[in-house]
Design an enzyme around this catalytic site. Structure first.
Site: not given
Length: 307
Positions: A214-215, A242
């Site tokens: 979903g970003g 990361d």
């Protein structure tokens, strides 16, 4: 220079097992062993992009030597404080999904923690951005990230979970980067907007919540944004967070406005999914991913409730 801190660095072993399932015997298709821990992964991504970076943290025993030697072989500058106990290992099994097993880490003494803190204070003076990432090993104070953030003269990015995240907010980090589960655990709500506002009220200047495919949802002093790739990238998602932090750190160091900072960070996270190993990217893939990132501005809740 961007300084990354990994207090619980590890040797990361990744097994590629296409048909992995519990309770079965498997033949491993490929094995990858690299220095890891969240901040180490951030440093490796930044180095691959050509940024000046120093990876700091704690390292001990045979595993600690392998962490330092592995970073040296990759050309990543490192400044680890030695500890007597053995650094940990993590094992990630990548099949249809990725499953990770994380050891708790070495027992750190008060003298070792004090030595790290003194070295950190010296390194942080020359850092444009400080990234504090990952779990805390036994013996390190639970408010370690707040203490380190207060020692840093420049902006700090915090990527942690549980008590380390909640107590770290007291240090006033510039950006906090939880994933959806970490945000829910820290705030008691599954709503990204409400959770981000709660973290800002507790001390964060900005919150970038990673929501997987979903970003990201970002609540910042300049507004509220959502950014996402047009469609998910197949691969190993364990290093995406990361890489997202690496992108945020690079954008912060360069003074990029929030929309461009998020666009580049989301594209970098997607680029990392294509690698079988966390902390590795192919920068050549970024130009094709950047145009695929969509940005949407939402109602501005940027002011903290107590302001």
């Amino acid at each position: 220079m961007i300084l990354t801190v990994t207090l619980n660095a590890a040797i990361d072993d990744t097994y590629e097992v296409p048909d992995a399932r519990l309770g079965a015997v498997h033949r491993v298709a490929a094995v990858h062993s690299r220095p890891g821990g969240k901040g180490v992964n951030v440093a490796r991504v930044l180095h691959a992009l050509g940024h000046e970076v120093v990876a700091a943290g704690l390292a001990g025993g045979h595993a600690g030597r392998r962490i330092e030697e592995g970073l040296a072989s990759l050309g990543v500058p490192a400044a680890f404080t030695p500890v007597a106990a053995e650094s940990r290992r993590t094992v990630t099994v990548v099949g249809a999904e990725a499953t990770m097993f994380c050891e708790p880490g070495p027992e750190v003494t008060g003298a070792e923690w004090a030595a790290f803190r003194a070295g950190f204070e010296s390194l942080a003076r020359d850092a444009a951005v400080v990234v504090l990432s990952g779990s805390l090993p036994p013996g390190v104070p639970p408010d370690a990230y707040a203490r380190l953030a207060r020692l840093a003269p420049g902006p700090v990015i915090l990527d942690a979970d549980g008590e380390a995240l909640r107590l770290g907010l007291a240090g006033g980090p510039g950006i906090v980067k939880p994933n959806a589960e970490e945000l829910a655990r820290a705030t008691g709500t599954g709503d990204a907007a409400a959770g981000a506002r709660a973290l800002r009220e507790a001390g964060a200047e900005a919150v970038v919540a990673s929501l997987g495919a979903g970003g990201v949802f970002a609540e910042t002093p300049d507004g509220v944004l959502r950014a996402a790739l047009d469609r998910p990238v197949p691969g190993n998602p364990t290093g995406a967070g990361d890489a997202l932090v690496a992108g945020l750190a690079a954008g912060l160091a360069a003074g990029l406005p929030w929309p461009e900072r998020l666009r580049r960070a989301v594209a970098l996270a997607a680029c990392a999914v294509g690698s079988p190993v966390a902390g590795e990217i192919d920068p050549a893939g970024l130009p094709a991913l950047l145009p695929r990132v969509t940005l949407r501005t939402e109602e501005n809740h940027a002011a903290r409730p107590h302001e």
